[in-house]
Design an enzyme around this catalytic site. Structure first.
Site, mmCIF file in Angstrom:
data_model
loop_
_atom_site.group_PDB
_atom_site.id
_atom_site.type_symbol
_atom_site.label_atom_id
_atom_site.label_comp_id
_atom_site.label_asym_id
_atom_site.label_seq_id
_atom_site.Cartn_x
_atom_site.Cartn_y
_atom_site.Cartn_z
ATOM 1 N N GLY A 29 30.291 46.352 -67.646
ATOM 2 C CA GLY A 29 29.298 46.585 -66.609
ATOM 3 C C GLY A 29 28.034 45.769 -66.781
ATOM 4 N N THR A 30 27.588 45.615 -68.003
ATOM 5 C CA THR A 30 26.348 44.869 -68.242
ATOM 6 C C THR A 30 26.489 43.413 -67.828
ATOM 7 O OG1 THR A 30 25.583 46.328 -70.015
ATOM 8 C CG2 THR A 30 24.731 44.076 -70.014
ATOM 9 N N ASN A 37 23.396 57.619 -63.446
ATOM 10 C CA ASN A 37 24.140 58.023 -64.639
ATOM 11 C C ASN A 37 23.593 59.284 -65.299
ATOM 12 O OD1 ASN A 37 22.128 55.784 -65.020
ATOM 13 N ND2 ASN A 37 22.305 56.428 -67.153
ATOM 14 N N GLN A 41 29.230 54.151 -62.699
ATOM 15 C CA GLN A 41 29.397 55.596 -62.821
ATOM 16 C C GLN A 41 30.179 56.209 -61.667
ATOM 17 O OE1 GLN A 41 29.012 57.701 -65.114
ATOM 18 N NE2 GLN A 41 27.699 56.670 -66.590
ATOM 19 N N HIS A 92 35.273 51.270 -69.389
ATOM 20 C CA HIS A 92 35.259 52.451 -70.244
ATOM 21 C C HIS A 92 34.723 53.701 -69.554
ATOM 22 C CE1 HIS A 92 30.917 52.825 -71.657
ATOM 23 N NE2 HIS A 92 30.890 51.697 -70.979
ATOM 24 N N THR A 122 38.804 31.945 -72.249
ATOM 25 C CA THR A 122 40.174 32.443 -72.207
ATOM 26 C C THR A 122 40.158 33.945 -71.955
ATOM 27 O OG1 THR A 122 40.888 30.734 -73.758
ATOM 28 C CG2 THR A 122 42.333 32.637 -73.486
ATOM 29 N N CYS A 150 13.476 61.779 -77.708
ATOM 30 C CA CYS A 150 12.396 62.447 -78.425
ATOM 31 C C CYS A 150 11.996 61.643 -79.653
ATOM 32 C CB CYS A 150 12.835 63.854 -78.831
ATOM 33 S SG CYS A 150 11.575 64.809 -79.672
#
Length: 386
Positions: free
Chosen positions: A73-74, A153, A181, A203, A239, A326
């Protein structure tokens, strides 16, 4: 007796469908040829890639020659956004996106700002949804690209992609959507969505990590990010990763065949999870509008609960994500949570629950027992919010 590990973090990643693994295995053992070679091993690899391309295209109602395989995706987002920006820089230098995009879009846009491009970040409403009228107001004569995610997401908010696509078309602007997503959870027909570019991440749909695809509508020209030989219609050199491409193709085929069954199951389990969480009688709020979100996603915040501590407590029992990062006693909220969270006193207790096609009622029942014990056991922590 140890209870089975419960996975409720499907928006982060999914397990490989066994049928996907079975489809890939021969390419790890017997079919090792280079797809560019003209001997039998090469031809087998090439044919398998083209079969996978058709499988991806069928899921999107696209043509096979409109599908380019990437590393995920990136890369697809980078190629769509930077490729459009460079190939259209003579027409203009303005790009519109939303404030709640994945870093794989936001960071790309920030990079382009250093290269002389102007970016408008459109805000979202309390449900995490872009206001189409505000987006249209942001359009300038030099606007060359609009990139808005199909579904968020974190809270699962589904964006009005079809309407935005119509506006983009009216203004002659290229339109990209990050559908990482949404594929497999809601309909992603590229014609109905009015998109020129669409991102898929393997994924997220029970295929391996490290493989993805970009739909590029016929007639759209993108400048290449990499240069080399003429693989992937001379759009993405290198490839081909045959084994993973085969896996993505098989995953798309399964997604297409079992779409209604899977989305129905996910919605039932998500809704059941919400009922069970509410039955705990802890002070909580739901972030975003469940009726306008992905069928598998639930984002909830609990007052006086430290989500990161709970997740750490349950790390060997239940997998899920916290809604805020956090650090040093401060809860850093994402832009979508800043927009959707009605009371920041709940911020540190934000959880993202995401079920999958194989999630069972028993898993949810067991998870609820774990949550209740963890909530009651851990000391409550007050944090400062910003």
């Amino acid at each position: 007796m140890n209870t089975p590990f419960i996975y409720l973090d499907y928006n982060a990643s999914t397990p490989n469908d066994p049928r996907v693994v079975d489809a890939m295995l021969p390419f790890l053992t017997n079919h090792y040829g280079n797809p560019s070679s003209i001997h039998s091993q090469g031809i087998k690899a090439k044919e398998s890639i083209e079969k996978a391309r058709k499988q991806v295209a069928n899921l999107l109602d696209a043509s096979p020659n409109e599908i380019v395989f990437t590393s995920g995706g990136t890369e697809s987002n980078n190629y769509a956004i930077i490729g459009t920006a460079i190939s259209n820089k003579e027409k203009g230098n303005h790009i519109i996106t939303s404030s709640v995009e994945h870093p794989a879009v936001i960071e790309v846009c920030k990079y382009l700002e250093t290269q002389g491009f102007k970016i408008t970040y459109v805000d979202v409403n309390k449900n995490g949804i872009v206001d189409v009228k505000e987006l249209e107001k942001a359009i300038l004569p030099e606007t060359i690209l609009i990139t808005i995610m199909h579904a968020n997401n974190e809270v699962g908010s589904i964006q009005p992609i079809k309407e935005i696509g119509e506006i983009a078309k009216q203004h002659g602007i290229i339109f990209h959507t990050d559908a990482a997503q949404s594929v497999g959870k809601i309909a992603t027909n590229v014609k109905e969505l009015n998109v020129d570019l669409l991102t898929i991440a393997g994924h997220k749909i029970y295929a391996p990590k490290g493989i993805g695809a970009l739909y590029i509508k016929k007639g759209i020209t993108l400048s290449k990010l990499m240069h080399g030989a003429g693989h992937e219609f001379n759009k993405r050199p290198g490839t081909e990763n045959v084994m993973q491409i085969v896996g993505l193709g098989k995953a798309c085929e399964i997604t297409n065949q079992e779409f209604n069954e899977n989305t129905s199951q996910m919605r039932k389990m998500r809704d059941y999870l919400l009922v069970q969480l509410n039955s705990l009688n802890f002070d909580s709020i739901v972030n975003g509008d469940v009726s306008r979100s992905l069928p598998n996603t639930l984002n909830m915040s609990f007052k006086n609960i430290d989500a990161n501590t709970v997740i750490n407590e349950l790390r060997n029992k239940v997998a899920l994500s916290a809604g805020s990062a956090c650090h040093s006693g401060t809860a850093n909220l994402s832009n979508v949570l800043k927009a959707t969270l009605s009371d920041y006193n709940y911020a540190n207790g934000t959880f993202r629950f995401s079920v999958g096609k194989n999630t069972t009622k028993q898993e949810i029942d067991d998870a609820i027992i774990h949550f209740k014990k963890a909530f009651e056991k851990l000391k409550l922590t007050k944090l400062n919010y910003h």
